[in-house]
Write a protein that holds these residues in place. Structure first.
Motif, PDB file in Angstrom:
ATOM      1  N   ILE A  58      18.258 -60.251 -47.166  1.00  0.00           N
ATOM      2  CA  ILE A  58      17.347 -59.603 -46.222  1.00  0.00           C
ATOM      3  C   ILE A  58      17.053 -60.586 -45.083  1.00  0.00           C
ATOM      4  N   HIS A  59      17.354 -60.161 -43.854  1.00  0.00           N
ATOM      5  CA  HIS A  59      17.178 -61.010 -42.673  1.00  0.00           C
ATOM      6  C   HIS A  59      15.977 -60.535 -41.854  1.00  0.00           C
ATOM      7  N   ASN A  60      15.293 -61.469 -41.210  1.00  0.00           N
ATOM      8  CA  ASN A  60      14.254 -61.082 -40.256  1.00  0.00           C
ATOM      9  C   ASN A  60      14.874 -60.878 -38.878  1.00  0.00           C
ATOM     10  N   GLN A  61      14.061 -60.634 -37.854  1.00  0.00           N
ATOM     11  CA  GLN A  61      14.573 -60.309 -36.526  1.00  0.00           C
ATOM     12  C   GLN A  61      15.351 -61.465 -35.909  1.00  0.00           C
ATOM     13  N   GLU A  62      15.048 -62.698 -36.321  1.00  0.00           N
ATOM     14  CA  GLU A  62      15.771 -63.862 -35.805  1.00  0.00           C
ATOM     15  C   GLU A  62      17.066 -64.119 -36.575  1.00  0.00           C
ATOM     16  N   GLY A  63      17.349 -63.293 -37.564  1.00  0.00           N
ATOM     17  CA  GLY A  63      18.565 -63.448 -38.356  1.00  0.00           C
ATOM     18  C   GLY A  63      18.410 -64.343 -39.572  1.00  0.00           C
ATOM     19  N   LYS A  64      17.236 -64.926 -39.749  1.00  0.00           N
ATOM     20  CA  LYS A  64      17.014 -65.829 -40.882  1.00  0.00           C
ATOM     21  C   LYS A  64      16.891 -65.040 -42.182  1.00  0.00           C
ATOM     22  N   ILE A  65      17.515 -65.557 -43.245  1.00  0.00           N
ATOM     23  CA  ILE A  65      17.426 -64.915 -44.554  1.00  0.00           C
ATOM     24  C   ILE A  65      16.058 -65.230 -45.163  1.00  0.00           C
ATOM     25  N   ILE A  66      15.278 -64.195 -45.432  1.00  0.00           N
ATOM     26  CA  ILE A  66      13.927 -64.388 -45.980  1.00  0.00           C
ATOM     27  C   ILE A  66      13.833 -63.970 -47.445  1.00  0.00           C
ATOM     28  N   PHE A  67      14.869 -63.276 -47.939  1.00  0.00           N
ATOM     29  CA  PHE A  67      14.859 -62.864 -49.343  1.00  0.00           C
ATOM     30  C   PHE A  67      16.288 -62.574 -49.783  1.00  0.00           C
ATOM     31  N   ILE A  68      16.616 -62.967 -51.014  1.00  0.00           N
ATOM     32  CA  ILE A  68      17.916 -62.660 -51.612  1.00  0.00           C
ATOM     33  C   ILE A  68      17.677 -61.853 -52.879  1.00  0.00           C
ATOM     34  N   GLY A  69      18.440 -60.761 -53.029  1.00  0.00           N
ATOM     35  CA  GLY A  69      18.352 -59.929 -54.221  1.00  0.00           C
ATOM     36  C   GLY A  69      19.725 -59.728 -54.836  1.00  0.00           C
ATOM     37  N   ARG A  70      19.764 -59.102 -55.991  1.00  0.00           N
ATOM     38  CA  ARG A  70      21.033 -58.890 -56.698  1.00  0.00           C
ATOM     39  C   ARG A  70      20.900 -57.681 -57.603  1.00  0.00           C
TER      40      ARG A  70
ATOM     41  N   PRO B 205      15.132 -69.080 -49.600  1.00  0.00           N
ATOM     42  CA  PRO B 205      14.433 -68.065 -48.792  1.00  0.00           C
ATOM     43  C   PRO B 205      12.920 -68.097 -49.040  1.00  0.00           C
ATOM     44  N   LYS B 206      12.169 -67.779 -48.012  1.00  0.00           N
ATOM     45  CA  LYS B 206      10.706 -67.913 -48.046  1.00  0.00           C
ATOM     46  C   LYS B 206      10.056 -67.077 -49.135  1.00  0.00           C
ATOM     47  N   TYR B 207      10.590 -65.881 -49.407  1.00  0.00           N
ATOM     48  CA  TYR B 207       9.895 -64.953 -50.296  1.00  0.00           C
ATOM     49  C   TYR B 207      10.531 -64.807 -51.671  1.00  0.00           C
ATOM     50  N   ASN B 208      11.467 -65.679 -52.012  1.00  0.00           N
ATOM     51  CA  ASN B 208      12.004 -65.698 -53.374  1.00  0.00           C
ATOM     52  C   ASN B 208      11.232 -66.706 -54.230  1.00  0.00           C
ATOM     53  N   ILE B 209      11.116 -66.398 -55.499  1.00  0.00           N
ATOM     54  CA  ILE B 209      10.564 -67.361 -56.469  1.00  0.00           C
ATOM     55  C   ILE B 209      11.752 -68.048 -57.124  1.00  0.00           C
ATOM     56  N   ILE B 210      11.820 -69.365 -57.007  1.00  0.00           N
ATOM     57  CA  ILE B 210      12.956 -70.115 -57.546  1.00  0.00           C
ATOM     58  C   ILE B 210      12.490 -70.885 -58.775  1.00  0.00           C
ATOM     59  N   ARG B 211      13.014 -70.500 -59.924  1.00  0.00           N
ATOM     60  CA  ARG B 211      12.607 -71.127 -61.189  1.00  0.00           C
ATOM     61  C   ARG B 211      13.637 -72.173 -61.614  1.00  0.00           C
ATOM     62  N   LYS B 212      13.164 -73.149 -62.367  1.00  0.00           N
ATOM     63  CA  LYS B 212      14.070 -74.166 -62.899  1.00  0.00           C
ATOM     64  C   LYS B 212      14.924 -73.574 -64.015  1.00  0.00           C
ATOM     65  N   ARG B 213      16.187 -74.000 -64.058  1.00  0.00           N
ATOM     66  CA  ARG B 213      17.102 -73.513 -65.079  1.00  0.00           C
ATOM     67  C   ARG B 213      16.938 -74.302 -66.379  1.00  0.00           C
ATOM     68  N   LYS B 214      17.118 -73.620 -67.517  1.00  0.00           N
ATOM     69  CA  LYS B 214      17.095 -74.308 -68.798  1.00  0.00           C
ATOM     70  C   LYS B 214      18.308 -75.222 -68.925  1.00  0.00           C
ATOM     71  N   LYS B 215      18.098 -76.383 -69.535  1.00  0.00           N
ATOM     72  CA  LYS B 215      19.195 -77.325 -69.712  1.00  0.00           C
ATOM     73  C   LYS B 215      20.127 -76.864 -70.828  1.00  0.00           C
ATOM     74  N   VAL B 216      21.422 -77.160 -70.658  1.00  0.00           N
ATOM     75  CA  VAL B 216      22.413 -76.884 -71.706  1.00  0.00           C
ATOM     76  C   VAL B 216      23.227 -78.154 -71.900  1.00  0.00           C
ATOM     77  N   SER B 217      24.109 -78.148 -72.908  1.00  0.00           N
ATOM     78  CA  SER B 217      24.954 -79.318 -73.144  1.00  0.00           C
ATOM     79  C   SER B 217      25.822 -79.595 -71.926  1.00  0.00           C
ATOM     80  N   LYS B 218      26.179 -80.849 -71.734  1.00  0.00           N
ATOM     81  CA  LYS B 218      26.820 -81.275 -70.487  1.00  0.00           C
ATOM     82  C   LYS B 218      28.283 -80.880 -70.381  1.00  0.00           C
ATOM     83  N   THR B 219      28.915 -80.507 -71.472  1.00  0.00           N
ATOM     84  CA  THR B 219      30.353 -80.237 -71.408  1.00  0.00           C
ATOM     85  C   THR B 219      30.679 -78.838 -71.912  1.00  0.00           C
ATOM     86  N   PHE B 220      31.811 -78.299 -71.410  1.00  0.00           N
ATOM     87  CA  PHE B 220      32.368 -77.054 -71.923  1.00  0.00           C
ATOM     88  C   PHE B 220      33.204 -77.394 -73.163  1.00  0.00           C
ATOM     89  N   ASN B 221      33.516 -76.396 -73.965  1.00  0.00           N
ATOM     90  CA  ASN B 221      34.387 -76.615 -75.129  1.00  0.00           C
ATOM     91  C   ASN B 221      35.759 -77.109 -74.702  1.00  0.00           C
TER      92      ASN B 221
END
Length: 368
Positions: free
Chosen positions: A202-214, A267-283
């Motif tokens: 979602i962009h404002n009139q100046e073209g700046k992204i103020i919110f991202i959704g999915r 973006p200004k109006y998104n809430i950005i939460r910290k991700r849970k930690k997982v093991s450092k390597t893939f199988n």
């Protein structure tokens, strides 16, 4: 039909002001066909600086009619008219407030000659009524008095009508009391987004992204966002100018792109939460992850190499999976590799993808 007006007030706290003078000219697009001008007893004190600006003092208003005595005349002269004023939001708010005190819901469509002038007279040094009229050669008498300012606004509006050759800009500038233009604009934005899986911006009139959704259905998710009643959602709705989007084809890539974009753009109006930690390597240290693409004949692929997420691409099903060197050239590189790793590992703990293809440790161009 138009009702061109100007109001002088007592000043004071927001929505506690009282009207001290009002002037209304009924204008049919060619000439003034009716007018109403009157001092008004506001039944409250005038702020000292306002009295100095307008020349209207408490003594002058002692025997003036109170608002309820002129309310009927105002309703009559503005009936079936669009209200026109220089800074219409102020004059309309003051009128509505006075009528609300009488228990009457005064609803009018409005046009602001400040906003209209900015569209039609782009070279003006200022858009204040006095300076704008001086720039255009419009004479103004009794500045900061309702009659003088209202009549100057009549002349200004005449000029603006003439400049609007196609008669489109004035029509588009009407602010409807029921917000119908805004509702139609939002509906057009929603209709421009497909009912497919992906991420939208979602962009404002100046073209700046103020919110991202999915979402699995971006159109549905965007509509949900616009009908939310939270403080942040209403701010987003008020500021939205356009919405862009990217289709992703599958939940993993949607999640991956969404969180990577949040981390990068913030973006200004998104809430950005910290991700849970997982093991450092893939199988497996090096492998390709295949899942659904954006259309039936397409696959989405993510390259993990030496335990790092390198990038992603969309390929045709006919693509030869053992041509890793070609795939590398197609990749969209991922910058925040640590965040990407956390997202993919968390996803794979609970979800399946179409296929995982291990890359040979001896030769990273060979798949096994």
């Amino acid at each position: 039909m138009y009702a061109i007006l100007d109001i002088e007030t007592t000043g004071g706290k927001f929505n506690e002001e009282g009207i001290t003078e009002i002037a209304i000219y009924k204008y049919d697009g060619h000439e003034v066909i009716d007018q109403f001008i009157s001092l008004v007893n506001p039944e409250r004190e005038i702020q000292e600086f306002v009295a100095k600006l307008t020349g209207i003092n408490n003594k002058m208003l002692k025997n003036a009619p109170k608002f309820y005595e002129i309310a009927k005349r105002i309703i009559e002269i503005t009936q079936d008219c669009i209200l026109i004023a220089h800074n219409a939001s102020f004059d309309y708010r003051i009128l509505k407030t006075e009528f609300n005190r009488l228990g009457y819901d005064y609803l009018k469509n409005t046009i602001c000659t400040v906003a209209l002038s900015k569209k039609l007279i782009k070279d003006a040094p200022s858009y204040s009524l006095g300076k704008l009229c001086r720039h255009l050669g419009i004479p103004v008498t009794d500045r900061h008095r309702a009659n003088g300012d209202a009549y100057a606004t009549v002349k200004l509006f005449k000029l603006l009508i003439d400049k609007d050759n196609k008669k489109e800009i004035i029509t588009q500038s009407i602010k409807y009391f029921d917000n119908r233009h805004e509702k139609l604009r939002i509906l057009r934005i929603i209709d421009s987004i497909p009912e497919t899986q992906g991420v939208f911006y979602i962009h404002n009139q100046e073209g700046k992204i103020i919110f991202i959704g999915r979402g699995r259905n971006m159109k549905l998710e965007l509509n949900k966002q616009f009908v939310k009643k939270t403080n942040k959602a209403e701010k987003v709705l008020k500021r939205v100018f356009e919405v862009s989007y990217e289709e992703t084809g599958n939940p993993l890539l949607t999640r991956l792109k969404y969180h990577l974009e949040l981390d990068k753009i913030r973006p200004k109006y998104n809430i950005i939460r910290k991700r849970k930690k997982v093991s450092k390597t893939f199988n497996n240290h090096s492998f390709l992850l295949f899942d659904k693409g954006r259309k039936p004949e397409e696959n989405a692929v993510i390259l993990i190499e030496n335990n790092e997420v390198i990038g992603y691409a969309f390929t045709n099903l006919a693509f030869q999976e053992n041509k890793l060197s070609i795939l590398r050239s197609m990749l969209t590189k991922i910058e925040n590799k640590q965040l990407a790793k956390i997202i993919i590992k968390n996803y794979l703990l609970k979800n399946k993808v179409q296929k995982l293809v291990r890359i040979s440790d001896e030769n990273t161009d060979v798949l096994v």
